[in-house]
Design an enzyme around this catalytic site. Structure first.
Site, PDB file in Angstrom:
ATOM      1  N   ARG A   4      48.232  45.215  35.249  1.00 43.06           N
ATOM      2  CA  ARG A   4      47.995  44.158  34.142  1.00 43.06           C
ATOM      3  C   ARG A   4      48.827  44.555  33.105  1.00 43.06           C
ATOM      4  O   ARG A   4      49.678  43.757  32.174  1.00 43.06           O
ATOM      5  CB  ARG A   4      46.717  43.485  34.156  1.00 43.06           C
ATOM      6  CG  ARG A   4      46.004  42.766  35.115  1.00 43.06           C
ATOM      7  CD  ARG A   4      44.631  42.697  35.234  1.00 43.06           C
ATOM      8  NE  ARG A   4      43.932  42.020  34.256  1.00 43.06           N
ATOM      9  CZ  ARG A   4      42.775  42.056  33.809  1.00 43.06           C
ATOM     10  NH1 ARG A   4      41.995  43.034  34.438  1.00 43.06           N
ATOM     11  NH2 ARG A   4      42.320  41.613  32.682  1.00 43.06           N
ATOM     12  N   LYS A  32      40.826  37.985  23.433  1.00 42.32           N
ATOM     13  CA  LYS A  32      41.246  36.544  23.219  1.00 42.32           C
ATOM     14  C   LYS A  32      40.039  35.519  23.725  1.00 42.32           C
ATOM     15  O   LYS A  32      39.868  34.659  23.045  1.00 42.32           O
ATOM     16  CB  LYS A  32      42.520  36.040  24.142  1.00 42.32           C
ATOM     17  CG  LYS A  32      43.673  36.964  23.594  1.00 42.32           C
ATOM     18  CD  LYS A  32      44.984  36.524  24.375  1.00 42.32           C
ATOM     19  CE  LYS A  32      45.091  36.732  25.866  1.00 42.32           C
ATOM     20  NZ  LYS A  32      44.954  38.070  26.392  1.00 42.32           N
ATOM     21  N   ARG A  37      52.612  33.389  29.073  1.00 45.28           N
ATOM     22  CA  ARG A  37      52.390  34.692  29.591  1.00 45.28           C
ATOM     23  C   ARG A  37      54.035  35.398  29.602  1.00 45.28           C
ATOM     24  O   ARG A  37      54.083  36.777  29.945  1.00 45.28           O
ATOM     25  CB  ARG A  37      51.637  35.234  30.736  1.00 45.28           C
ATOM     26  CG  ARG A  37      50.360  35.905  30.205  1.00 45.28           C
ATOM     27  CD  ARG A  37      49.541  36.158  31.576  1.00 45.28           C
ATOM     28  NE  ARG A  37      48.480  36.907  31.447  1.00 45.28           N
ATOM     29  CZ  ARG A  37      47.132  36.596  31.464  1.00 45.28           C
ATOM     30  NH1 ARG A  37      46.913  35.279  31.166  1.00 45.28           N
ATOM     31  NH2 ARG A  37      46.259  37.678  31.434  1.00 45.28           N
ATOM     32  N   ARG A  51      34.705  41.727  36.915  1.00 44.09           N
ATOM     33  CA  ARG A  51      35.757  41.006  37.469  1.00 44.09           C
ATOM     34  C   ARG A  51      36.609  41.747  38.456  1.00 44.09           C
ATOM     35  O   ARG A  51      36.809  43.047  38.204  1.00 44.09           O
ATOM     36  CB  ARG A  51      36.766  40.497  36.349  1.00 44.09           C
ATOM     37  CG  ARG A  51      36.615  39.029  35.831  1.00 44.09           C
ATOM     38  CD  ARG A  51      37.422  38.651  34.869  1.00 44.09           C
ATOM     39  NE  ARG A  51      38.836  39.000  34.802  1.00 44.09           N
ATOM     40  CZ  ARG A  51      39.668  38.553  34.065  1.00 44.09           C
ATOM     41  NH1 ARG A  51      39.258  37.938  32.763  1.00 44.09           N
ATOM     42  NH2 ARG A  51      40.880  38.951  34.001  1.00 44.09           N
ATOM     43  N   ARG A 103      33.758  46.422  31.297  1.00 47.15           N
ATOM     44  CA  ARG A 103      33.508  44.861  30.798  1.00 47.15           C
ATOM     45  C   ARG A 103      32.721  44.252  32.010  1.00 47.15           C
ATOM     46  O   ARG A 103      33.000  44.391  33.204  1.00 47.15           O
ATOM     47  CB  ARG A 103      34.661  44.187  30.698  1.00 47.15           C
ATOM     48  CG  ARG A 103      34.390  42.589  30.503  1.00 47.15           C
ATOM     49  CD  ARG A 103      35.961  41.962  29.978  1.00 47.15           C
ATOM     50  NE  ARG A 103      36.851  41.657  30.924  1.00 47.15           N
ATOM     51  CZ  ARG A 103      37.878  40.974  30.737  1.00 47.15           C
ATOM     52  NH1 ARG A 103      38.009  40.596  29.348  1.00 47.15           N
ATOM     53  NH2 ARG A 103      38.786  40.833  31.605  1.00 47.15           N
TER      54      ARG A 103
HETATM   55  P1  AMP Z   1      42.898  36.382  32.173  1.00 44.98           P
HETATM   56  O1  AMP Z   1      41.609  35.685  32.487  1.00 44.98           O
HETATM   57  O2  AMP Z   1      43.796  35.590  31.244  1.00 44.98           O
HETATM   58  O3  AMP Z   1      43.033  37.693  32.020  1.00 44.98           O
HETATM   59  O4  AMP Z   1      43.781  36.079  33.589  1.00 44.98           O
HETATM   60  C1  AMP Z   1      43.496  36.701  34.852  1.00 44.98           C
HETATM   61  C2  AMP Z   1      44.784  36.658  35.860  1.00 44.98           C
HETATM   62  O5  AMP Z   1      45.131  35.259  36.012  1.00 44.98           O
HETATM   63  C3  AMP Z   1      46.077  37.356  35.235  1.00 44.98           C
HETATM   64  O6  AMP Z   1      45.954  38.776  35.544  1.00 44.98           O
HETATM   65  C4  AMP Z   1      47.007  36.511  36.321  1.00 44.98           C
HETATM   66  O7  AMP Z   1      46.836  37.146  37.454  1.00 44.98           O
HETATM   67  C5  AMP Z   1      46.502  35.144  36.452  1.00 44.98           C
HETATM   68  N1  AMP Z   1      46.988  34.469  34.929  1.00 44.98           N
HETATM   69  C6  AMP Z   1      46.455  33.939  34.014  1.00 44.98           C
HETATM   70  N2  AMP Z   1      47.054  33.210  33.157  1.00 44.98           N
HETATM   71  C7  AMP Z   1      48.128  33.316  33.579  1.00 44.98           C
HETATM   72  C8  AMP Z   1      49.798  33.054  33.341  1.00 44.98           C
HETATM   73  N3  AMP Z   1      49.788  32.203  32.125  1.00 44.98           N
HETATM   74  N4  AMP Z   1      50.762  33.235  34.147  1.00 44.98           N
HETATM   75  C9  AMP Z   1      50.587  33.878  35.328  1.00 44.98           C
HETATM   76  N5  AMP Z   1      49.521  34.506  35.671  1.00 44.98           N
HETATM   77  C10 AMP Z   1      48.312  34.203  34.865  1.00 44.98           C
END
Ligand code: AMP
Length: 212
Positions: free
Chosen positions: A166, A13, A84, A155, A122
């Site tokens: 996740r 994404k 989400r 990360r 990654r």
């Molecule tokens: P991402 O970079 O999109 O993989 O997000 C990294 C982390 O941020 C996720 O594993 C969640 O802990 C938190 N996070 C990001 N977006 C959301 C969301 N919409 N709702 C809840 N937690 C989020």
């Protein structure tokens, strides 16, 4: 117009959002990036979010909705990582209705095992956010970004235990959004098991048709 990109962590994404930004002159809004910036700045929100993010948990809905609402203005946005959960999707539906916004929803699919392989390897550039992979998309020089020479890092939540957590949360909390949007006749599925330029072409084709 808002473009809502759905899909499990690691389906691409973020990478696709960056390419789409350039192609359509839109702005990527990644909740994960916003939260990581808050953590780096050491804000109260960042400190709180970090306690959930470290182990791959989800940040509570009220915190996310409150945070993202401030960014949902009249720009053309690519929503990457939001919504989400069903609660977030419902909150977004209310905002979209109020704003009378046109939106497109695209769901990128990929098998769990491929996701684990992609995320375990990654590496991300600290400066420009470009993703690399130690197996599938190696940088030319180890630890250095091909695009901007920035430092590459892993990360903290790209460790196997967090990835599995996740993915579990994706299946229980985020996957139900497919039916939520499908029942509203608003969803296009995109096969993510191709190289990123093929996925990009497919996205561009669908978006171009939708905005005509
Ligand atoms: P991402 O970079 O999109 O993989 O997000 C990294 C982390 O941020 C996720 O594993 C969640 O802990 C938190 N996070 C990001 N977006 C959301 C969301 N919409 N709702 C809840 N937690 C989020």
């Amino acid at each position: 117009m808002y473009l809502i990109l759905l899909g499990a962590p690691g389906v691409g994404k973020g990478t696709q959002s960056k390419m789409l930004e350039e192609k359509f002159g839109m702005v990527q809004l990644s909740t994960g990036d916003i939260l990581r910036t808050e953590i780096t700045k050491g804000t109260e929100l960042g400190k709180l979010a970090a306690t959930y993010m470290e182990n791959g948990g989800l940040v509570p809905d009220d915190i996310i909705v409150n945070m993202i609402s401030k960014y949902l203005d009249d720009r053309d946005l690519i929503l990457d990582g939001f919504p989400r959960t069903l609660e977030q999707a419902e909150a977004l539906a209310l905002i979209l209705e109020k704003q009378n916004k046109k939106y497109i929803i695209l769901n990128i699919t990929l098998d769990d095992q491929l996701i684990v392989d992609r995320l375990c390897g990654r590496l991300i550039c600290r400066s420009c956010g470009t993703s690399f992979n130690i197996k599938f998309a190696k940088p030319k020089v180890e630890g250095v970004c091909d695009i901007c020479s920035g430092e590459l890092y892993q990360r903290p939540d790209d460790k196997e235990e967090s990835i599995i957590n996740r993915l579990k949360l994706y299946h229980s909390k985020t996957k139900p959004l497919i039916d939520f949007y499908r029942s509203r006749g608003k969803l296009t599925m995109i096969d993510g098991n191709r190289n990123s330029s093929e996925v990009f072409e497919n996205l561009v084709e669908v978006i171009t048709k939708e905005i005509k």
